[in-house]
Design an enzyme around this catalytic site. Structure first.
Site, PDB file in Angstrom:
ATOM      1  N   ASN A   1     -14.461 -13.100  -6.293  1.00 50.47           N
ATOM      2  CA  ASN A   1     -13.577 -12.147  -6.969  1.00 50.47           C
ATOM      3  C   ASN A   1     -12.111 -12.349  -6.566  1.00 50.47           C
ATOM      4  OD1 ASN A   1     -12.759  -9.935  -8.406  1.00 50.47           O
ATOM      5  ND2 ASN A   1     -13.775  -8.414  -7.103  1.00 50.47           N
TER       6      ASN A   1
ATOM      7  N   HIS B   1     -24.905   3.556  -8.054  1.00 52.71           N
ATOM      8  CA  HIS B   1     -23.558   3.997  -7.682  1.00 52.71           C
ATOM      9  C   HIS B   1     -23.319   5.352  -8.324  1.00 52.71           C
ATOM     10  CE1 HIS B   1     -21.186   0.215  -6.393  1.00 52.71           C
ATOM     11  NE2 HIS B   1     -22.438   0.125  -6.005  1.00 52.71           N
TER      12      HIS B   1
ATOM     13  N   ARG C   1     -25.719   5.772  -3.844  1.00 51.80           N
ATOM     14  CA  ARG C   1     -24.519   5.660  -3.000  1.00 51.80           C
ATOM     15  C   ARG C   1     -23.496   6.657  -3.514  1.00 51.80           C
ATOM     16  NH1 ARG C   1     -20.026   0.792  -2.848  1.00 51.80           N
ATOM     17  NH2 ARG C   1     -19.106   2.019  -4.521  1.00 51.80           N
TER      18      ARG C   1
ATOM     19  N   TYR D   1     -11.081   3.971  -3.140  1.00 57.37           N
ATOM     20  CA  TYR D   1     -12.102   2.968  -3.407  1.00 57.37           C
ATOM     21  C   TYR D   1     -13.436   3.608  -3.831  1.00 57.37           C
ATOM     22  CZ  TYR D   1     -16.161   0.341  -2.323  1.00 57.37           C
ATOM     23  OH  TYR D   1     -17.376  -0.219  -2.406  1.00 57.37           O
TER      24      TYR D   1
ATOM     25  N   ASP E   1     -20.275   3.920   1.410  1.00 59.25           N
ATOM     26  CA  ASP E   1     -19.564   2.689   1.770  1.00 59.25           C
ATOM     27  C   ASP E   1     -18.161   3.055   2.263  1.00 59.25           C
ATOM     28  OD1 ASP E   1     -18.485   0.168   1.971  1.00 59.25           O
ATOM     29  OD2 ASP E   1     -19.040  -0.481  -0.059  1.00 59.25           O
TER      30      ASP E   1
ATOM     31  N   HIS F   1     -15.970   0.731   3.389  1.00 51.59           N
ATOM     32  CA  HIS F   1     -15.092  -0.397   3.063  1.00 51.59           C
ATOM     33  C   HIS F   1     -14.160  -0.760   4.208  1.00 51.59           C
ATOM     34  CE1 HIS F   1     -14.157  -2.624  -0.822  1.00 51.59           C
ATOM     35  NE2 HIS F   1     -15.458  -2.515  -0.734  1.00 51.59           N
TER      36      HIS F   1
ATOM     37  N   GLU G   1     -22.226   2.039   5.144  1.00 48.15           N
ATOM     38  CA  GLU G   1     -21.883   0.627   4.988  1.00 48.15           C
ATOM     39  C   GLU G   1     -20.459   0.330   5.450  1.00 48.15           C
ATOM     40  OE1 GLU G   1     -22.114  -0.715   0.917  1.00 48.15           O
ATOM     41  OE2 GLU G   1     -21.064  -2.566   1.420  1.00 48.15           O
TER      42      GLU G   1
ATOM     43  N   GLU H   1     -21.606  -7.882   3.283  1.00 43.99           N
ATOM     44  CA  GLU H   1     -21.316  -8.409   1.936  1.00 43.99           C
ATOM     45  C   GLU H   1     -20.290  -9.535   1.994  1.00 43.99           C
ATOM     46  OE1 GLU H   1     -19.989  -4.773  -0.073  1.00 43.99           O
ATOM     47  OE2 GLU H   1     -17.933  -5.480   0.001  1.00 43.99           O
TER      48      GLU H   1
ATOM     49  N   ARG I   1     -26.246  -7.162   4.172  1.00 45.14           N
ATOM     50  CA  ARG I   1     -25.841  -7.012   2.772  1.00 45.14           C
ATOM     51  C   ARG I   1     -25.436  -8.324   2.106  1.00 45.14           C
ATOM     52  NH1 ARG I   1     -25.345  -3.821  -0.497  1.00 45.14           N
ATOM     53  NH2 ARG I   1     -23.089  -3.647  -0.726  1.00 45.14           N
TER      54      ARG I   1
ATOM     55  N   HIS J   1     -25.841  -7.290  -1.545  1.00 41.08           N
ATOM     56  CA  HIS J   1     -24.672  -6.836  -2.301  1.00 41.08           C
ATOM     57  C   HIS J   1     -24.972  -6.989  -3.799  1.00 41.08           C
ATOM     58  CE1 HIS J   1     -20.050  -7.587  -2.820  1.00 41.08           C
ATOM     59  NE2 HIS J   1     -20.367  -6.330  -3.057  1.00 41.08           N
TER      60      HIS J   1
ATOM     61  N   ASP K   1     -18.903  -7.885  -9.553  1.00 43.61           N
ATOM     62  CA  ASP K   1     -18.259  -9.205  -9.525  1.00 43.61           C
ATOM     63  C   ASP K   1     -19.231 -10.312  -9.125  1.00 43.61           C
ATOM     64  OD1 ASP K   1     -16.959  -7.341  -7.142  1.00 43.61           O
ATOM     65  OD2 ASP K   1     -17.787  -9.213  -6.406  1.00 43.61           O
TER      66      ASP K   1
ATOM     67  N   GLU L   1     -28.555  -3.088  -4.117  1.00 48.51           N
ATOM     68  CA  GLU L   1     -27.462  -2.399  -4.817  1.00 48.51           C
ATOM     69  C   GLU L   1     -27.517  -2.754  -6.307  1.00 48.51           C
ATOM     70  OE1 GLU L   1     -23.579  -3.650  -3.534  1.00 48.51           O
ATOM     71  OE2 GLU L   1     -22.590  -1.938  -4.477  1.00 48.51           O
TER      72      GLU L   1
ATOM     73  N   TRP M   1      -8.780  -3.016   2.183  1.00 49.80           N
ATOM     74  CA  TRP M   1      -9.134  -2.336   0.939  1.00 49.80           C
ATOM     75  C   TRP M   1     -10.601  -2.004   0.928  1.00 49.80           C
ATOM     76  CZ3 TRP M   1     -12.328  -3.478  -3.319  1.00 49.80           C
ATOM     77  CH2 TRP M   1     -12.284  -2.467  -4.310  1.00 49.80           C
TER      78      TRP M   1
HETATM   79  C1  CS2 Z   1     -18.426  -3.078  -2.610  1.00 49.15           C
HETATM   80  C2  CS2 Z   1     -17.924  -4.091  -3.614  1.00 49.15           C
HETATM   81  O1  CS2 Z   1     -20.457  -3.020  -3.798  1.00 49.15           O
HETATM   82  C3  CS2 Z   1     -19.915  -2.839  -2.716  1.00 49.15           C
HETATM   83  O2  CS2 Z   1     -20.512  -2.443  -1.735  1.00 49.15           O
HETATM   84  O3  CS2 Z   1     -18.039  -3.177  -1.318  1.00 49.15           O
HETATM   85  O4  CS2 Z   1     -17.688  -3.414  -4.795  1.00 49.15           O
HETATM   86  C4  CS2 Z   1     -16.698  -4.905  -3.261  1.00 49.15           C
HETATM   87  O5  CS2 Z   1     -15.583  -4.087  -3.182  1.00 49.15           O
HETATM   88  C5  CS2 Z   1     -16.445  -5.974  -4.266  1.00 49.15           C
HETATM   89  O6  CS2 Z   1     -17.585  -6.741  -4.455  1.00 49.15           O
HETATM   90  C6  CS2 Z   1     -15.283  -6.863  -3.856  1.00 49.15           C
HETATM   91  O7  CS2 Z   1     -15.191  -7.971  -4.666  1.00 49.15           O
HETATM   92 MG    MG Z   2     -19.539  -2.634   0.052  1.00 45.42          MG
END
Ligand code: CS2
Ligand code: MG
Length: 405
Positions: A37, A122, A147, A159, A212, A214, A238, A264, A285, A314, A318, A341, A405
């Site tokens: 991504n 999600h 989640r 996020y 999550d 992040h 996560e 991930e 993940r 994961h 993307d 996921e 991020w």
């Molecule tokens: C995230 C992702 O799915 C998840 O757990 O952390 O959406 C992640 O932000 C993206 O794959 C980044 O490319």
């Molecule tokens: Mg994640």
């Protein structure tokens, strides 16, 4: 069975995807996902200049040797770009092997360990009520795991929520430069417990919940969060802390009973190794596209199983449907599978390019028994959706400091 040609495609049916097609001398082909991504074209260059010329004429059946050749043979072993290239080749070769054998890939891995693949949905929203109303919908649809992410009051562009968008596949077409989002750990920690408290009050403890972070906390902040959320019994928290800080996870582990998920962004089994052997995480993940393909994920699953660490690949939008279906085979096989996921089957545009059959029933995915990975890629359809440069956001604290991020 010699490799005759390898084609690389970049398309944007809502999201940018890098896809490869490995074609053998007898016209059998396999496909693989090489998407990173926001760095898609770097993988294309790596494949075209440094991988494909070395593979023409090699035996497509020698998956392990080709994996070692591309990994060890490059001298520069790891890194997101080169691993995505190796992963895509690996997936395509498993796809070919399945087609030759006339068997779905899960059979080549050792057969099914379960009937279907439990997924987590999600569920997000702008307010706690929004999230909980969406959770009710998910529970009614049959999901057993969800989640939860919510916009944090006072923080712009949190996020994990959709904002004005309706679908995850709309998220990336309009970001030719990285947008900037805000973050405040204080505001987050002041708010987030309320989400899970109200979720448990309204829905009880049958629905399993994840969250999550992040990588936005320090280890001791993650301890605080873990303790605050302990009463709401999450399936996992996560990425509380960035994965580079291996010892940080020990700090969290020693002080809260919160199950942790990480990985991930792991590129290799070696990235995961310290977290698994020190038993600081509960779910790993790593995705087939970013962790070395089916070959590497099989090894990772076997290693993780020794330590009671379960697989939770994961499944973000993307990663292309090729990676999604590769995960289905791994998830059906892995004795230590945890949860997958899942963000839905995507839009009609996406499904015009990637053709595969999978069905969601009672919160689990069922796939059909077709040889190989079970996805086809429509080259002509892909041409209609050319690549659009697009980035993930970057995050800054309120004083301007750049943050994860
Ligand atoms: C995230 C992702 O799915 C998840 O757990 O952390 O959406 C992640 O932000 C993206 O794959 C980044 O490319
Ligand atoms: Mg994640």
């Amino acid at each position: 069975m010699k490799i005759k040609e390898i084609k690389v495609f970049v398309c944007c049916p809502g999201r940018n995807f890098v896809t490869i097609k490995v074609i053998t001398e007898d016209a059998t082909y396999g496909i693989g996902d090489a998407t990173v991504n926001g760095r898609e074209m770097a993988v294309v260059a790596y494949l075209e200049e440094h991988v494909i010329p070395c593979l023409i004429g090699k035996d497509a059946q020698q998956i392990e040797d080709i994996w070692q050749y591309l990994y060890k043979g490059a001298y520069w072993q790891n890194g997101a770009i080169s691993i995505a290239a190796i992963s895509a080749i690996d997936m395509a070769l498993w796809d070919i092997k399945g087609k030759i054998a006339g068997l779905p890939v899960y059979q080549l891995l050792g057969g099914k360990s379960r009937k279907a693949v439990t997924v987590y949905a999600h569920v997000n929203g702008e307010t706690v009520d929004d999230v909980l109303n969406n959770l009710e919908v998910a529970i009614d649809q049959g999901y057993k795991v969800a989640r939860l992410q919510c916009t944090i009051p006072g923080i712009a562009g949190t996020y994990g929520t959709l904002g004005k968008k309706k679908n995850y596949y709309e998220l990336q077409g309009d970001r030719p430069l990285p947008p900037e989002h805000g973050w405040s750990t204080t505001k987050y920690l002041n708010f987030i417990t309320e989400l899970f408290k109200q979720a448990r009050e309204r829905f009880g403890y049958d629905i399993e919940l994840c969250h999550d972070v992040h990588s936005r906390l320090t280890p001791i902040e993650a301890v605080q969060l873990g303790k605050m959320l302990e009463p709401y019994r999450l399936k996992f928290l996560e990425d509380p802390v960035t994965y580079e800080n291996t010892d940080g996870y020990q700090v969290i582990r020693n002080q809260t009973a919160m199950p942790l998920a990480l990985g991930e962004k792991f590129n290799t089994i070696w990235d995961a190794k310290p977290f698994i052997e020190n038993q600081t995480i509960d779910f790993v993940r790593t995705a087939a596209t970013h962790g070395g393909g089916i070959t590497a994920l099989k090894k990772l699953a076997d290693f993780a199983a020794l330590y009671h660490v379960r697989m939770a690949p994961h499944g973000a939008p993307d990663l292309s449907p090729i990676c999604f279906m590769a995960h289905m085979h791994l998830d059906l096989w892995a004795p230590n599978f945890g949860v997958q996921e899942f963000i839905g089957f995507g839009t009609s545009t996406l499904n015009e390019v990637f053709k595969y059959k999978a069905e969601l029933k009672d919160g689990s995915i069922h796939i059909e028994d077709v040889p190989g990975i079970g996805v086809d890629f429509d080259e002509a359809a892909a041409e209609k959706y050319p690549y659009k440069r697009s980035y993930l956001p970057v995050t800054r604290l309120e004083d301007g400091t750049l943050w994860s991020w």
